[in-house]
Design an enzyme around this catalytic site. Structure first.
Site, PDB file in Angstrom:
ATOM      1  N   TYR A 142      -2.225   0.469  10.329  1.00 12.43           N
ATOM      2  CA  TYR A 142      -2.345  -0.268   9.036  1.00 12.43           C
ATOM      3  C   TYR A 142      -1.051  -0.044   8.156  1.00 12.43           C
ATOM      4  O   TYR A 142      -0.579  -1.101   7.654  1.00 12.43           O
ATOM      5  CB  TYR A 142      -3.605   0.357   8.217  1.00 12.43           C
ATOM      6  CG  TYR A 142      -3.954  -0.053   6.821  1.00 12.43           C
ATOM      7  CD1 TYR A 142      -3.935  -1.424   6.529  1.00 12.43           C
ATOM      8  CD2 TYR A 142      -3.431   0.750   5.858  1.00 12.43           C
ATOM      9  CE1 TYR A 142      -4.111  -1.881   5.169  1.00 12.43           C
ATOM     10  CE2 TYR A 142      -3.479   0.204   4.314  1.00 12.43           C
ATOM     11  CZ  TYR A 142      -3.662  -1.136   4.138  1.00 12.43           C
ATOM     12  OH  TYR A 142      -3.715  -1.613   3.000  1.00 12.43           O
ATOM     13  N   THR A 185       0.870  -1.241   0.055  1.00 15.72           N
ATOM     14  CA  THR A 185      -0.002  -0.231  -0.050  1.00 15.72           C
ATOM     15  C   THR A 185       0.607   1.072  -0.005  1.00 15.72           C
ATOM     16  O   THR A 185       2.104   1.213   0.511  1.00 15.72           O
ATOM     17  CB  THR A 185      -0.886  -0.042   1.061  1.00 15.72           C
ATOM     18  OG1 THR A 185      -1.584   1.311   1.531  1.00 15.72           O
ATOM     19  CG2 THR A 185      -0.091  -0.114   2.553  1.00 15.72           C
TER      20      THR A 185
END
Length: 291
Positions: free
Chosen positions: A131, A107
């Protein structure tokens, strides 16, 4: 060739499983796609992961499995690291035993967002959310353990099968007649159909290392939302707001746009502009007023 797709019920996983057979050709035939989700294999458990991968013996493992709820990660910390970090480690360990190449999906949130240009693969990650930290730890595990891997960092995913930013905007616009969207978060919206083809490119051309892959162009979330309603023809007002006024659990990067030059140079494939991809995606909803 046998390709195992982990996280096959997710938005990207489902897109990949449905499209991979169509990408194969005579010069690079696809033998079999194995779709696996948490009911088939629990990647947080090393023995379970090793047993499943040994039984399936894939040539390539594409890890689309992830805990992607950015705000929920802030309170479900152990779960986030179990899936995003330990899960990646377990896959790498099992894949090394079977000689499988690992394609790991990561990501843009591994970066802190303070750079005033798009991030390149050589930029140092500095995640600011649980995250992002858990995903970065997964990247490190893959690099440390596997001799055959490609890490693909992508951004702002949307596509069929799952709720996403686009569907959220459409739902809110229909319900309220307006949406309020931040103007100071910048990135590159990426269509899962396009990313699926890029993943196939990485596999078929045996690319290794870290690659940034996203649809080309940069926009704010406000510009993204505005484009959505421009393309659908819906009469929805889009009001600007600042991130500081939008209360959420996680801190997110202000600029998480990715430079995809390395992928383009190595693969010979350029991702299309995010506006074109968005228009195609919206066409699947059959909007009567769409351009």
């Amino acid at each position: 060739m046998k390709i195992l797709v982990l996280g096959s019920r997710g938005m990207l996983g489902r897109s990949l499983v449905s499209r991979l057979p169509g990408f194969a050709n005579t010069s690079f035939p696809l033998i079999k796609v194995i779709a696996a989700h948490y009911e088939h294999v629990d990647i947080t458990q090393g023995s379970n992961t090793a047993r499943f991968i040994t039984q399936t013996m894939p040539d390539v493992i594409v890890n689309c499995a992830a805990f992607t709820n950015v705000d929920a990660c802030e309170t479900q910390i152990s779960e986030a690291f179990a899936v995003n970090a330990t899960g990646a480690k377990n896959i790498a360990l099992a894949g090394k035993e079977t000689g499988s190449k690992i394609i790991h999906i990561s990501t843009d949130y591994v970066f802190d967002g303070t750079k005033n240009q798009s991030y390149a693969e050589t930029d140092r990650p500095n995640p600011v959310s649980i995250y992002g930290k858990s995903k970065y730890e997964g990247e490190l595990a893959i690099q440390e353990i596997s001799d055959l891997y490609a890490i693909i960092r992508t951004a702002w995913l949307y596509g069929q099968y799952k709720k996403n930013f686009v569907t959220t905007m459409l739902d809110l616009g229909k319900k309220n007649g307006f949406v309020s969207v931040v103007t100071d978060q910048f990135g590159s919206p990426t269509y899962t159909a396009d990313l699926s083809y890029a993943i196939w490119n990485v596999i078929s051309k045996d690319l290794q290392g870290i690659y940034h892959v996203a649809n080309t162009g940069i926009c704010s979330r406000y510009e993204w939302a505005s484009k959505i309603f421009e393309l659908t023809g819906d009469k929805v007002s889009v009001f600007p707001m600042k991130t500081v006024d939008y209360k959420r659990a996680a801190t997110v990067p202000q600029n998480s746009s990715l430079s995809c030059l390395k992928y383009t140079m190595k693969s010979g494939h350029t991702m299309r502009p995010w506006q074109e991809a968005l228009e195609e995606y919206l066409g699947t909803f059959h909007y009567p007023n769409a351009r």
